[in-house]
Structure formats: structure tokens, C-alpha cells
Design an enzyme around this catalytic site. Structure first.
Site, PDB file in Angstrom:
ATOM      1  N   PRO A  99       0.834  -1.209   0.000  1.00 49.23           N
ATOM      2  CA  PRO A  99       0.000   0.000   0.000  1.00 49.23           C
ATOM      3  C   PRO A  99       0.868   1.258   0.000  1.00 49.23           C
ATOM      4  O   PRO A  99       1.934   1.280   0.613  1.00 49.23           O
ATOM      5  CB  PRO A  99      -0.806  -0.088   1.299  1.00 49.23           C
ATOM      6  CG  PRO A  99      -0.597  -1.451   1.829  1.00 49.23           C
ATOM      7  CD  PRO A  99       0.605  -2.048   1.175  1.00 49.23           C
ATOM      8  N   GLY A 103       3.819   4.395   5.132  1.00 46.33           N
ATOM      9  CA  GLY A 103       5.001   4.073   5.930  1.00 46.33           C
ATOM     10  C   GLY A 103       5.503   2.649   5.764  1.00 46.33           C
ATOM     11  O   GLY A 103       6.284   2.175   6.580  1.00 46.33           O
ATOM     12  N   GLY A 105       7.246   1.599   3.149  1.00 46.03           N
ATOM     13  CA  GLY A 105       8.455   1.579   2.308  1.00 46.03           C
ATOM     14  C   GLY A 105       8.200   1.318   0.837  1.00 46.03           C
ATOM     15  O   GLY A 105       9.090   0.831   0.130  1.00 46.03           O
ATOM     16  N   SER A 107       7.903   3.407  -1.716  1.00 43.47           N
ATOM     17  CA  SER A 107       8.722   4.138  -2.695  1.00 43.47           C
ATOM     18  C   SER A 107      10.163   3.642  -2.693  1.00 43.47           C
ATOM     19  O   SER A 107      10.791   3.564  -3.755  1.00 43.47           O
ATOM     20  CB  SER A 107       8.639   5.652  -2.488  1.00 43.47           C
ATOM     21  OG  SER A 107       9.099   5.969  -1.223  1.00 43.47           O
ATOM     22  N   ALA A 109      11.097   0.539  -2.037  1.00 42.96           N
ATOM     23  CA  ALA A 109      11.071  -0.760  -2.741  1.00 42.96           C
ATOM     24  C   ALA A 109      11.024  -0.523  -4.250  1.00 42.96           C
ATOM     25  O   ALA A 109      11.654  -1.250  -5.024  1.00 42.96           O
ATOM     26  CB  ALA A 109       9.885  -1.595  -2.269  1.00 42.96           C
ATOM     27  N   ASP A 149      15.510   2.735   4.454  1.00 43.23           N
ATOM     28  CA  ASP A 149      14.479   1.916   3.801  1.00 43.23           C
ATOM     29  C   ASP A 149      15.047   1.177   2.585  1.00 43.23           C
ATOM     30  O   ASP A 149      14.781  -0.009   2.386  1.00 43.23           O
ATOM     31  CB  ASP A 149      13.301   2.783   3.341  1.00 43.23           C
ATOM     32  CG  ASP A 149      12.455   3.260   4.512  1.00 43.23           C
ATOM     33  OD1 ASP A 149      12.920   3.136   5.657  1.00 43.23           O
ATOM     34  OD2 ASP A 149      11.343   3.746   4.273  1.00 43.23           O
TER      35      ASP A 149
HETATM   36  O1  PMV Z   1       6.807   7.109   7.853  1.00 44.64           O
HETATM   37  P1  PMV Z   1       8.060   6.368   7.612  1.00 44.64           P
HETATM   38  O2  PMV Z   1       7.927   4.897   7.689  1.00 44.64           O
HETATM   39  O3  PMV Z   1       8.814   6.848   6.424  1.00 44.64           O
HETATM   40  O4  PMV Z   1       9.008   6.606   8.866  1.00 44.64           O
HETATM   41  C1  PMV Z   1       9.484   7.823   9.286  1.00 44.64           C
HETATM   42  C2  PMV Z   1      10.444   7.533  10.390  1.00 44.64           C
HETATM   43  C3  PMV Z   1      10.851   8.747  11.189  1.00 44.64           C
HETATM   44  O5  PMV Z   1      11.711   8.278  12.216  1.00 44.64           O
HETATM   45  C4  PMV Z   1       9.656   9.418  11.812  1.00 44.64           C
HETATM   46  C5  PMV Z   1      11.588   9.762  10.335  1.00 44.64           C
HETATM   47  C6  PMV Z   1      12.962   9.315   9.852  1.00 44.64           C
HETATM   48  O6  PMV Z   1      13.461   9.956   8.902  1.00 44.64           O
HETATM   49  O7  PMV Z   1      13.573   8.399  10.408  1.00 44.64           O
END
Ligand code: PMV
Length: 314
Positions: A99, A103, A105, A107, A109, A149
Site C-alpha cells: 500500500p 510508511g 516503504g 517508494s 522498494a 528503507d
Molecule cells: O513514515 P516512515 O515509515 O517513512 O518513517 C518515518 C520515520 C521517522 O523516524 C519518523 C523519520 C525518519 O526519517 O527516520
């Protein structure tokens, strides 16, 4: 000539937000993937097809003038076409099980699978070379990406990272994660800025939370070695409390965490918060039951396992 790659999404298990302030975070690759096929074509074009739209452009465009979420694919194709003279153009197609924008990942991937598939049309590259390309591609949409990521998507498994770098955790625990989606859109940048405000107003409290989070991460790393899921669940619950204090939760997310905690070992927000997803730590004994709890309350949910493979080229 065709070249295909796939790469997994990710979940932040522990340490989001605190990682921005110098603490370690733990993340893992999940078995939901993006699949990319790249094909050499005779036309001097870069043509991209995906389920979120299409993009077809001539080569040599200024990357800053492209306004499309598919920009990283264009960047990769254009960069690699420029470095050789045999292939005229590239056709790319993308299929995703991840999805978008919650959050998980997706993009990153895309960037990893894109770098794998597109570079496969030219010469053999190592995983680390593909990762470098993927991070450069991701920077076309998230200038300040930490690269975490893309790194976990390339190498798979579980990884601990901080501002100084990444280390792969070698244990292979067999837990499952039940992911549920609040379907509330969030902006990571905005939530990170709100946490900064919290920190500015509550300096001592924030410093104490950082040292507690740091202790939590160290104990999590010890627990991984023992593969003790109940203990890990306790740490998930503890980490969620810290996230509540820094203000990234809301009524919906709190309700979801409560639903997950009924049957799983522990639930918490994953990623930036303010919306997006939570996960519930489970195994084969309680994953189905946990999914049922979420489905009964009409939450979008699914279960995932850790992906140990990372980037796959075929
Ligand atoms: O929303 P996501 O999964 O991209 O995570 C952001 C993670 C944070 O710690 C809030 C920000 C970061 O850059 O690490």
C-alpha cells in the site's frame, strides 16, 4: 531484451522519531513486494507504466522539472542510458503489493526494484551498487532520505540503524506482523516537525525518553538473539507508550493499538504516526485471531512475515 527485479517493503519495529535525534532504530523487510520489468526499446523514449499512472518522456529531461511520483524510474533509466550507446530507450512496468504512502516503504522498494531491473539491461551490478543507485533515485523525491528503507529493502532481514550507519541483525526470528491501516494520510515531514516542537518545549523529558528508548533498543537486540516473542511484545508495548508521550498518536491509532493488544503480543505505531499503520506482533498461534479482531472492526489489515531475501533479480 527484458530484465526483471523485485524488492520488499519494510516496517519500523522500534525507534522511529527517536532515530532522528540520534538513537538507534530497528527495521525489517516484509514479504510484500514491488515487481519491476525493464525492456530495451528501439524508440528514444523512457516509458513507464504503473497502477498509479503512466509517464512517457524523451531522454535527457531535467529531473527537477518532472512532477510525477514515477520520477525515480525516469532518473534511473535516463542515467543508465546516458552511460552507454547500445540501447535507445527503455519501457518499464511496475506492479506493487505494498500500500502506498502509509510508511511501509513502497517508494524505496520501487527504487530498489527499479535500480535492479533497469541496471540489469546493461551490466551485472552488485547489490551494493544497486543500493547506491536506488538511494540516488529516492533522493529525487525525498532529498533527505537516510537510506535506511532502501538498505533494508536491498538486503532483507532485520537491521539496526542510526545516523552513523546500518548493521544487519543475523538472527532469523519467525514472528508475523499483523499490519492495520488507519487510512489516515500523514506527512512524515510534518509529524517530525511536531516532535521537534515537543522536544523544544520539554527538553528534560525528551532527553529522558531518548535514554529510555536507547535502553529499550539494546534490550531488543538481546531479545532477538534469544528469539523470545513474549519479551519482544513487552518492548513493543513500552515503545508505543513513548510514542504516545511525544504526541504522534491519536484516537484512531490508540483504538487500533487496543484492538491489537487483545490477542497479539503487543502493538505499536510504525513509522511517522499521525495516521498510517500500526503493527501487532504475532506468531502462527495468534495471527489469525488478531486479524479477525481488526476485520470485525472494519480495519484494513493483513499479515506479513519478515523477508530475508531482499532484492531479487531474475
Ligand atoms: O513514515 P516512515 O515509515 O517513512 O518513517 C518515518 C520515520 C521517522 O523516524 C519518523 C523519520 C525518519 O526519517 O527516520
Amino acid at each position: 531484451m527484458k530484465s526483471k527485479s523485485s524488492a520488499p517493503g519494510k516496517v519500523i519495529l522500534f525507534g522511529e522519531h527517536f532515530v532522528v535525534h540520534g538513537i538507534k532504530a530497528v527495521l525489517c523487510a516484509i514479504n510484500k513486494r514491488v515487481f519491476v520489468t525493464a525492456e530495451a526499446i528501439d524508440e528514444e523514449k523512457i516509458s513507464i507504466k504503473s497502477n498509479i499512472g503512466d509517464l512517457e518522456l524523451d531522454k535527457n529531461k531535467n529531473i527537477d522539472e518532472i512532477n510525477s511520483p514515477l520520477k525515480p524510474f525516469y532518473f534511473l533509466a535516463d542515467k543508465l542510458l546516458k552511460e552507454q550507446s547500445e540501447i535507445e530507450g527503455i519501457k518499464i512496468s511496475i506492479k506493487s503489493e505494498i500500500p502506498l504512502g502509509v510508511g511501509l516503504g513502497s517508494s524505496s522498494a520501487c527504487c530498489v526494484a527499479g535500480a535492479g531491473a533497469i541496471s540489469g539491461l546493461f551490466s551485472e551490478k552488485t547489490k551494493d551498487e544497486i543500493l547506491e543507485l536506488a538511494i540516488d533515485a529516492e533522493k529525487t523525491i525525498f532529498k533527505n532520505t537516510s537510506g535506511a528503507d532502501c538498505t533494508v529493502s536491498t538486503h532483507g532481514g532485520i537491521m539496526v540503524y542510526d545516523k552513523t550507519g546500518f548493521t544487519k541483525i543475523e538472527s532469523e526470528p519467525n514472528f508475523q506482523l499483523v499490519i492495520s491501516n488507519s487510512n489516515i494520510e500523514h506527512s512524515t515531514e510534518k509529524v517530525v516537525a511536531e516532535v521537534q516542537k515537543f522536544k523544544d518545549k520539554n527538553e528534560t523529558e525528551f532527553a529522558e525518553l531518548c535514554s529510555k528508548e536507547s535502553e529499550l533498543i539494546e534490550s531488543v537486540l538481546r531479545i532477538f538473539k534469544k528469539n523470545e516473542i513474549k519479551e519482544l511484545g513487552e518492548k513493543v508495548i513500552e515503545n508505543q507508550k513513548f510514542l504516545e508521550i511525544i504526541g504522534i498518536s491519536n484516537d484512531t491509532l490508540r483504538e487500533m493499538v487496543k484492538v491489537g493488544n487483545k490477542t497479539s503480543f503487543g502493538s505499536k505505531i510504525t513509522g511517522a504516526g499521525g495516521g498510517g499503520c500500526i503493527f501487532s506482533l504475532a506468531n502462527e498461534e495468534n495471527a489469525e485471531e488478531t486479524l479477525k479482531e481488526f476485520k470485525n472492526k472494519n480495519y484494513e489489515c493483513f499479515s506479513v512475515k519478515i523477508d530475508f531475501k531482499g532484492l531479487d533479480t531474475f
